[in-house]
Design a protein around this motif. Sequence first.
Motif, PDB file in Angstrom:
ATOM      1  N   GLU A 158      -2.875 -21.480  11.822  1.00  0.00           N
ATOM      2  CA  GLU A 158      -3.255 -20.067  11.926  1.00  0.00           C
ATOM      3  C   GLU A 158      -4.769 -19.847  11.850  1.00  0.00           C
ATOM      4  O   GLU A 158      -5.548 -20.781  11.672  1.00  0.00           O
ATOM      5  CB  GLU A 158      -2.569 -19.281  10.804  1.00  0.00           C
ATOM      6  N   TRP A 188      -6.233 -21.234  15.466  1.00  0.00           N
ATOM      7  CA  TRP A 188      -5.427 -20.767  16.594  1.00  0.00           C
ATOM      8  C   TRP A 188      -6.309 -20.160  17.683  1.00  0.00           C
ATOM      9  O   TRP A 188      -5.987 -20.240  18.871  1.00  0.00           O
ATOM     10  CB  TRP A 188      -4.390 -19.762  16.137  1.00  0.00           C
ATOM     11  N   LYS A 231      -5.530 -21.540  21.271  1.00  0.00           N
ATOM     12  CA  LYS A 231      -5.030 -20.605  22.280  1.00  0.00           C
ATOM     13  C   LYS A 231      -5.738 -20.792  23.616  1.00  0.00           C
ATOM     14  O   LYS A 231      -5.137 -20.636  24.685  1.00  0.00           O
ATOM     15  CB  LYS A 231      -5.197 -19.177  21.778  1.00  0.00           C
ATOM     16  N   GLN A 255       5.976 -21.143  15.661  1.00  0.00           N
ATOM     17  CA  GLN A 255       5.395 -20.200  14.707  1.00  0.00           C
ATOM     18  C   GLN A 255       6.344 -20.039  13.529  1.00  0.00           C
ATOM     19  O   GLN A 255       7.528 -20.348  13.627  1.00  0.00           O
ATOM     20  CB  GLN A 255       5.131 -18.844  15.373  1.00  0.00           C
ATOM     21  N   SER A 291       3.476 -15.976  10.243  1.00  0.00           N
ATOM     22  CA  SER A 291       2.399 -16.033  11.228  1.00  0.00           C
ATOM     23  C   SER A 291       1.681 -14.690  11.309  1.00  0.00           C
ATOM     24  O   SER A 291       2.312 -13.637  11.243  1.00  0.00           O
ATOM     25  CB  SER A 291       2.949 -16.410  12.601  1.00  0.00           C
ATOM     26  N   ILE A 302      -0.648 -15.896  15.488  1.00  0.00           N
ATOM     27  CA  ILE A 302       0.228 -16.397  16.560  1.00  0.00           C
ATOM     28  C   ILE A 302       1.329 -15.373  16.807  1.00  0.00           C
ATOM     29  O   ILE A 302       2.180 -15.129  15.947  1.00  0.00           O
ATOM     30  CB  ILE A 302       0.835 -17.754  16.168  1.00  0.00           C
TER      31      ILE A 302
END
Length: 522
Positions: free
Chosen positions: A27, A31, A35, A52, A56, A59
């Motif tokens: 996280e 992320w 991503k 996830q 989360s 996400i």
Amino acid sequence: MLSVWISLLLFCPAIVRTGNVLVVPVEGSHWVNMKIIVEELHSRGHTISVVQTIDSWYIKEHSPFYTAITVKSESGFDEGFITELIAKLLEIQRNGRSPWARFKLEMEQMEAASVMHIKGAQLVEHMFEDKQLMQSLKDAKFDMVLTDPVILAGVMLARHLDLPLVFNVRWTTHGEGHFSIAPSPLSYVPVPGLELSDKMSFSERVLNVCVYCFTKFHLSQYVVPHYEGLMQKYFSQDSFMSLFQRADLWLMRIDFVFEFPRPTMPNIKYMGGFQCKPAQPLPPHLEDFVQSSGEHGVIVMSLGTLIASLPQEISEEIAAAFAKLPQKVIWRHKGERPASLGNNTLLVGWMPQNDLLGHEKTKLFVAHGGTNGVQEAIYHGVPILGLPLIFDQHDNLFKIKFRGGSKILNIFTIDRESFRQGIEELLNEPSYRTNMEQLSRLSRDLPMKPLDYAIFWIEYVIRNKGAGHLRSESYNMPWYSYYSVDVILLLLGLLLIMILTFVVLVKNLCSCVCRRIKRKRD
């Protein structure tokens, strides 16, 4: 024309070979950069599934780029826990920088890490015991697992499913990634967090070795014990470290423009600055504000994704310092509006950071030293006034300071005058801008873009069903074999036998000579 297309299909399999990728991310800011890779893989036709958990926060469950696989368990990296941890770490630092405060800071981080690993182990246990989930993952016939090894779930899942494993990595569960896989001579490879370069004095090398030993102790006491049950139950043939070392590829989020030179391995691929790109036009309201700065330009300030706001008294001092400057300021700030805020300062809850740093009028970046922000500043050649807070931020900013592109201030002791003086030094001393522009040129002088390079190697693993030929066999070796302790003991034993044999022979020879001399005398 048809024959041309057939030839392309036959002789360019890399173009049409798409894969089914299972992503197990971390996280927060981790992320944010994962991503980018997920979206790029999706744009190239790959099918992406992202794991996830119920806690989360970055996400999202629904995305046009991936299918979410929701595990009904906590990751240990939830927003509430991280927010509370950061508040504690900041409070400890506010109370001073004495050795005792530093000790408390380290202990607090160790205890937090221990809690996270407990929840991380519970997450893995929950996944493995969910027969329906595991069957669905097997039925999906994934080509590989892409994970961030700050948490162990993706590492263990790849091993359990017997899938090729690729890391998007700088940090692992137990520290900086290189120390897990590559030779790391402590004479010139500094342990992260010490703010040391590759040119260490004797006393610094002593400190480096001592802290390295302490990190090994921390690993054995605060990390490994939480996974011993899982290791015995599911991976009895593996050691804890071998789960990491058997990864096919390590995509490192750094490069040697940023990092100090050090030994590396064939399956480590460097993609530092992969998230950076040329600046795009700003939204009209921001562009108007930037243009209104005239010849003085703009200062950009952001403390990253995890720090929502600073203590109010610190914000007041920063705002008052900004108010005295001729530059315009864009400040990502979510706390209470400072009463000392000047008309030249625009507070925003979100900013297009990369586009602002790439704008021709941006003169300075005031930042906490997160890896993403530092890489973007390097890419665009913008000097940094560093206000490090937690984790690896001090170390990141030290590396830029060492190269002459940054000045670092202690955010908990600054006042409006010292903060203003720090800004003016960076603005008025040309060497800071010159050094950052040199780093920018080096970071861009590559045969291919870092993101394209990363995607190539991910697709390489998909095409070849792994990259075991790049992986060292060290992960299969016990420690005494890796360090050749057994060989050294054998050679020392042989040398000892030879010395003893020589001593016995000499002793016997001397004894024979003495007896002959005695007989002659008699």
